[in-house]
Write a protein that holds these residues in place. Structure first.
Motif, PDB file in Angstrom:
ATOM      1  N   UNK A 130       1.050  -1.192   0.118  1.00  0.00           N
ATOM      2  CA  UNK A 130       0.021  -0.013  -0.033  1.00  0.00           C
ATOM      3  C   UNK A 130       0.998   1.208   0.073  1.00  0.00           C
ATOM      4  N   UNK A 137      -4.493   7.079 -10.521  1.00  0.00           N
ATOM      5  CA  UNK A 137      -5.069   7.077  -9.039  1.00  0.00           C
ATOM      6  C   UNK A 137      -4.853   8.134  -8.260  1.00  0.00           C
ATOM      7  N   UNK A 141      -7.389  10.823  -6.740  1.00  0.00           N
ATOM      8  CA  UNK A 141      -7.652  10.848  -5.115  1.00  0.00           C
ATOM      9  C   UNK A 141      -7.480  12.477  -5.065  1.00  0.00           C
TER      10      UNK A 141
ATOM     11  N   UNK B  32     -18.358  10.692  -1.524  1.00  0.00           N
ATOM     12  CA  UNK B  32     -17.206  10.372  -1.607  1.00  0.00           C
ATOM     13  C   UNK B  32     -16.806   8.818  -1.615  1.00  0.00           C
ATOM     14  N   UNK B  33     -15.853   8.340  -2.603  1.00  0.00           N
ATOM     15  CA  UNK B  33     -15.726   6.724  -2.480  1.00  0.00           C
ATOM     16  C   UNK B  33     -15.331   6.476  -1.033  1.00  0.00           C
ATOM     17  N   UNK B  36     -11.614   6.936  -0.516  1.00  0.00           N
ATOM     18  CA  UNK B  36     -10.945   8.354  -0.191  1.00  0.00           C
ATOM     19  C   UNK B  36     -11.186   8.679   1.256  1.00  0.00           C
ATOM     20  N   UNK B  39      -8.722   6.753   3.281  1.00  0.00           N
ATOM     21  CA  UNK B  39      -7.322   7.412   2.905  1.00  0.00           C
ATOM     22  C   UNK B  39      -6.944   8.569   3.855  1.00  0.00           C
ATOM     23  N   UNK B  57      -3.178  -2.289  -0.953  1.00  0.00           N
ATOM     24  CA  UNK B  57      -3.999  -1.043  -0.724  1.00  0.00           C
ATOM     25  C   UNK B  57      -4.665  -0.665  -1.955  1.00  0.00           C
ATOM     26  N   UNK B  58      -4.667   0.846  -2.007  1.00  0.00           N
ATOM     27  CA  UNK B  58      -5.721   1.076  -3.504  1.00  0.00           C
ATOM     28  C   UNK B  58      -4.787   1.171  -4.470  1.00  0.00           C
ATOM     29  N   UNK B  59      -5.039   0.923  -5.591  1.00  0.00           N
ATOM     30  CA  UNK B  59      -3.897   1.157  -6.742  1.00  0.00           C
ATOM     31  C   UNK B  59      -4.362   2.035  -8.080  1.00  0.00           C
ATOM     32  N   UNK B  60      -5.675   1.623  -8.530  1.00  0.00           N
ATOM     33  CA  UNK B  60      -6.113   2.222  -9.843  1.00  0.00           C
ATOM     34  C   UNK B  60      -7.039   3.428  -9.594  1.00  0.00           C
ATOM     35  N   UNK B  61      -7.929   3.292  -8.636  1.00  0.00           N
ATOM     36  CA  UNK B  61      -8.697   4.433  -8.211  1.00  0.00           C
ATOM     37  C   UNK B  61     -10.172   4.382  -9.209  1.00  0.00           C
ATOM     38  N   UNK B  62     -10.166   3.434 -10.021  1.00  0.00           N
ATOM     39  CA  UNK B  62     -11.460   3.741 -11.029  1.00  0.00           C
ATOM     40  C   UNK B  62     -11.982   2.369 -11.278  1.00  0.00           C
ATOM     41  N   UNK B  63     -11.563   1.380 -10.274  1.00  0.00           N
ATOM     42  CA  UNK B  63     -12.674   0.158 -10.390  1.00  0.00           C
ATOM     43  C   UNK B  63     -12.050  -0.931 -11.466  1.00  0.00           C
ATOM     44  N   UNK B  64     -10.751  -0.785 -11.945  1.00  0.00           N
ATOM     45  CA  UNK B  64     -10.278  -1.801 -12.726  1.00  0.00           C
ATOM     46  C   UNK B  64      -9.507  -2.916 -11.976  1.00  0.00           C
ATOM     47  N   UNK B  81     -13.060   2.014  -4.175  1.00  0.00           N
ATOM     48  CA  UNK B  81     -12.502   2.787  -4.803  1.00  0.00           C
ATOM     49  C   UNK B  81     -13.603   3.600  -5.634  1.00  0.00           C
TER      50      UNK B  81
END
Lengths: 356, 104
Positions: A130, A137, A141, B32-33, B36, B39, B57-64, B81
């Motif tokens: 992470x 991304x 964010x 908000x997601x 977010x 985070x 963790x979070x990586x792409x932030x757009x659901x991929x 995300x």
């Protein structure tokens, strides 16, 4: 079963531009968008676009997204399904999508796949920790949700995305420790690179990342120099203290639906991965299935808009709507201008290998 | 951490909502997601890999990419995300691949 002249998968710049052109020529259009909003990744682009003013130069991506969204929502011939994920396109010409815990079935006379792209990953030790994020991304964010990804960032990749996102991080008050780039020179525009250097951020070419430090989250990174064969040079390892590693190492076309639909695909490193073989009007080898935007080859939003316009018009023309040939030719000419010069060299080479 | 001053973007503050994360009470902004909000609360570990139990963790932030799958209101494999935060949500770590029948 829904019927329509044109179904579009993806409401980014390519899909929205196509919808407007096709509807303008008389087509009924259905747009399927996975997200709950329109505009795709334009919504996080806070920088001003280059190019000519026909293609929105000087406007910020986020404003281009609102502009298109407004036009599409006003157009009665366009029906938008938000939160709809396309699942497959079958031999009987039916397109399916997951929607509101059920399934949509659509029989379109023509189909445009404008699904966009995904971020690439590179191998290094602990690259799954992470704090290792894709550059897109990080943009999402901080630019869309207003959350800082971290306090100190190592940017990997000095193409335009790496440079622009570094600048945007600094705008948001976040420190950028360095930008590293494996190639011997900066890949993005010099105007972006110079701006960043002036702000005191080193751009280290011929460098790579060996490992992320940390056990639960990123606490640092080890970088090193590489030789002309891109192999690490022993003795050049250096530790950097960062809590975020941002990967701006390219995108791959999101082509699963095109494979599934049976389109002939070809590997094109210049275009970012496997892409569909297409004709000059962006129609694939499956008749009536068109492509536009990053799914056709990784470029940027301006070319996605132009490709969307071209594919939208070509799809309308294919099923008998009247489209002036001059309009199609002028879009092709604009695309050619956009891809002229040294920056477009790899795109031209890539396209030469996949156009039939 | 929320970005307060920005030369270009003016972030519109949305309504504050309460939600539960792993037994704790947290606050975020409505819509908000979930990712977010987490985070912002300093929570970067969203999941552990099923085989090697490595933090993700979070990586792409757009659901991929599926790096941020969590259990939300009892339902597993939710891409946090792209899932809007709502008042009273229960967000939990997911064990393994999640039960496909849960929460349906």
């Amino acid at each position: 079963m829904l019927e329509t002249d044109l179904a579009i998968v993806g409401a980014g710049p390519a899909g929205l531009a196509a919808a407007l052109e096709a509807a303008n020529r008389g087509s009924n259009v259905i747009i399927l968008e996975r997200d709950e909003w329109l505009g795709g990744q334009l919504i996080k682009q806070t920088h001003q676009f280059f190019g000519s003013k026909n293609e929105f130069a000087g406007m910020r991506g986020v404003d281009i997204a609102s502009h298109f969204t407004e036009l599409v929502e006003q157009e009665k011939k366009i029906k938008v399904f938000k939160g709809a994920t396309a699942l497959g396109y079958y031999e009987d010409g039916v397109l399916t999508a997951a929607y509101k815990r059920g399934m949509l079935k659509i029989k379109p006379r023509t189909l445009l796949i404008a699904a966009g792209a995904l971020e690439k990953m590179i191998p290094f030790i602990n690259n799954d920790l992470p704090g290792v994020y894709g550059a897109g991304a990080v943009q999402t964010l901080m630019n869309v949700y207003g959350i800082a990804p971290g306090e100190r960032v190592l940017m990997v990749g000095a193409g335009n995305i790496g440079l622009i996102v570094s600048y945007q991080l600094m705008q948001a008050g976040i420190e950028v420790e360095a930008i590293i780039e494996a190639a011997p020179q900066v890949g993005g525009y010099w105007v972006h690179a110079s701006k960043i250097r002036r702000m005191g951020v080193p751009i280290k070419t011929r460098h790579t990342i060996l490992k992320a430090r940390g056990t639960r989250e990123v606490e640092g990174a080890q970088i090193c120099e590489i030789d002309e064969n891109w192999d690490p040079l022993p003795g050049t390892e250096k530790e950097v203290s960062v809590d975020t590693i941002c990967l701006a190492v390219g995108l791959s076309p999101m082509v699963e639906l095109l494979w599934q639909a049976g389109c002939q695909m070809q590997l094109s490193p210049h275009l970012g991965g496997y892409v569909p073989v297409r004709n000059g009007n962006l129609e694939t080898t499956v008749e009536g299935v068109f492509i536009a935007g990053d799914v056709a080859g990784i470029e940027e939003a301006t070319s996605a808009i132009l490709e969307g316009q071209l594919a939208g018009l070509a799809a309308a023309q294919k099923i008998g709507f009247e489209v002036e040939e001059e309009k199609i030719q002028s879009i092709k000419a604009n695309l050619k201008t956009l891809r002229a010069g040294p920056v477009g060299e790899h795109i031209r080479q890539g396209l030469a290998g996949v156009e039939r | 951490m929320r970005i307060k001053n920005h030369p270009i973007i003016s972030f519109v503050e949305k309504k504050e909502v309460n939600f539960r994360f792993d037994g704790k009470n947290l606050r975020g902004q409505a819509g908000e997601p979930i990712a977010a909000a987490l985070h912002n609360a300093g929570i970067k570990v969203l999941r552990h890999s099923p085989r090697h139990n490595r933090p993700r963790g979070f990586f792409c932030a757009i659901g991929n990419c599926s790096s941020c799958l969590m259990v939300v209101d009892g339902k597993p494999n939710v891409k946090i995300c792209v899932t809007p935060l709502q008042e009273g949500m229960r967000v939990e770590y997911q064990e393994g691949k999640g039960d496909i029948d849960a929460g349906n």
